[in-house]
Design a protein around this motif. Structure first.
Motif, PDB file in Angstrom:
ATOM      1  N   GLY A 260      46.269  59.446  13.026  1.00  0.00           N
ATOM      2  CA  GLY A 260      45.476  58.226  12.956  1.00  0.00           C
ATOM      3  C   GLY A 260      44.267  58.217  13.862  1.00  0.00           C
ATOM      4  N   THR A 261      43.816  59.378  14.285  1.00  0.00           N
ATOM      5  CA  THR A 261      42.638  59.463  15.147  1.00  0.00           C
ATOM      6  C   THR A 261      41.493  60.119  14.382  1.00  0.00           C
TER       7      THR A 261
ATOM      8  N   PRO B  79      45.372  54.847  17.992  1.00  0.00           N
ATOM      9  CA  PRO B  79      45.584  55.316  16.614  1.00  0.00           C
ATOM     10  C   PRO B  79      46.816  54.706  15.966  1.00  0.00           C
ATOM     11  N   ILE B  80      46.846  54.766  14.650  1.00  0.00           N
ATOM     12  CA  ILE B  80      47.989  54.334  13.854  1.00  0.00           C
ATOM     13  C   ILE B  80      48.352  55.486  12.925  1.00  0.00           C
TER      14      ILE B  80
ATOM     15  N   VAL C 181      42.972  52.688   9.422  1.00  0.00           N
ATOM     16  CA  VAL C 181      42.501  53.440  10.585  1.00  0.00           C
ATOM     17  C   VAL C 181      40.979  53.453  10.635  1.00  0.00           C
ATOM     18  N   ALA C 182      40.336  53.684   9.493  1.00  0.00           N
ATOM     19  CA  ALA C 182      38.870  53.690   9.465  1.00  0.00           C
ATOM     20  C   ALA C 182      38.314  52.334   9.867  1.00  0.00           C
ATOM     21  N   ALA C 183      38.929  51.256   9.366  1.00  0.00           N
ATOM     22  CA  ALA C 183      38.470  49.911   9.725  1.00  0.00           C
ATOM     23  C   ALA C 183      38.655  49.638  11.220  1.00  0.00           C
ATOM     24  N   LEU C 184      39.796  50.068  11.762  1.00  0.00           N
ATOM     25  CA  LEU C 184      40.056  49.885  13.193  1.00  0.00           C
ATOM     26  C   LEU C 184      39.067  50.683  14.037  1.00  0.00           C
ATOM     27  N   TYR C 185      38.751  51.888  13.582  1.00  0.00           N
ATOM     28  CA  TYR C 185      37.822  52.721  14.332  1.00  0.00           C
ATOM     29  C   TYR C 185      36.420  52.126  14.322  1.00  0.00           C
TER      30      TYR C 185
ATOM     31  N   GLY D 183      32.405  48.750  17.542  1.00  0.00           N
ATOM     32  CA  GLY D 183      31.619  47.547  17.748  1.00  0.00           C
ATOM     33  C   GLY D 183      31.276  46.774  16.498  1.00  0.00           C
ATOM     34  N   TYR D 184      31.703  47.262  15.338  1.00  0.00           N
ATOM     35  CA  TYR D 184      31.453  46.548  14.080  1.00  0.00           C
ATOM     36  C   TYR D 184      32.624  45.600  13.824  1.00  0.00           C
ATOM     37  N   GLN D 185      32.412  44.318  14.083  1.00  0.00           N
ATOM     38  CA  GLN D 185      33.514  43.361  14.026  1.00  0.00           C
ATOM     39  C   GLN D 185      33.696  42.703  12.660  1.00  0.00           C
TER      40      GLN D 185
END
Length: 229
Positions: A213-214, A110-111, A122-126, A131-133
């Motif tokens: 950030g989770t 998390p950030i 955070v949403a983009a990282l999650y 698996g969505y690169q």
């Protein structure tokens, strides 16, 4: 560990010592945007999505992905964009993650969320962790928040302090339907009871972004999405 660089604010001339944050690569190794020691920081007058991300290659596995452009807030109120050295553009004709073998999923890193931009990051990282690169900003503008898109997926990130309404969920679902894509909703303030009921009937996974950030699943669909390998 990222090296620190000296940064001078072009507005007030204050000196800062800045170290770029690290982000988790899909292989688990920390990735640091390479800072340009000889470049001059730029004062950001308004945020432009395409300029807020930089492509960085993992030194361990060689995978290239987009991460937030390094920025620093000066005490005078100026936001400084820190220059990054080389390799900022994705390889032409290659979609990040296309054809790559899926590595074992690591624990999500998390950030802390302090700004609306942090919530989107955070949403983009999650989503990338899921698996969505090929995460990018969607062409559509939602009634509130920001839309992110990936292959076969449309996500809405709402960083406002207003709980998402049934209309917000319906608008996301309808837009995703027109593109034959799945959808997912991230909200910082949560959802009304009616919005949760509507999301369950439409099949929309709901997540709440806590300040650590989770993303926290709100309904069973979100639990199922987060449990996928």
């Amino acid at each position: 560990m990222s090296e620190s660089v000296s940064v001078r604010c072009p507005v007030c001339r204050r000196e800062h010592l800045y170290a770029a944050p690290s982000y988790p690569c899909t292989c688990g190794a920390p990735v640091h945007p390479p800072l340009d020691r000889h470049g001059a920081p730029m004062a950001v007058t308004h945020q432009v999505w395409d300029e807020a991300w930089v492509a960085v290659e993992c030194a361990v596995c060689g995978h290239k992905a987009e991460w937030p452009q390094p920025e620093l807030g000066c005490a005078c109120g100026t936001v400084l964009r820190i220059p990054v050295s080389g390799g900022q553009d994705p390889a032409p004709g290659v979609e990040p993650g296309a054809g790559d073998p899926a590595p074992p999923r690591r624990t999500f890193q998390p950030i802390t969320i302090r700004t609306a931009r942090d919530a989107v990051t955070v949403a983009a990282l999650y989503l990338r962790w899921l698996g969505y690169q090929d995460i990018r900003r969607a062409d559509q503008r939602p009634p509130s928040g920001i839309s992110l898109a990936a292959r076969g997926l449309l996500a809405q990130v709402d960083p406002t302090v207003r709980p998402a309404s049934p209309r917000d969920v319906e608008c996301l679902w309808l837009t995703a339907m027109t593109e034959s894509a799945h959808c997912v909703y991230f909200s910082l303030a949560g959802y009304t009871t009616e919005a949760r009921t509507r999301a369950d009937s439409l099949g929309v996974p709901l997540f709440v972004l806590d300040l650590t950030g989770t993303p926290q699943p709100v309904n069973g669909l979100a639990d199922e999405l987060g449990a996928q390998t």
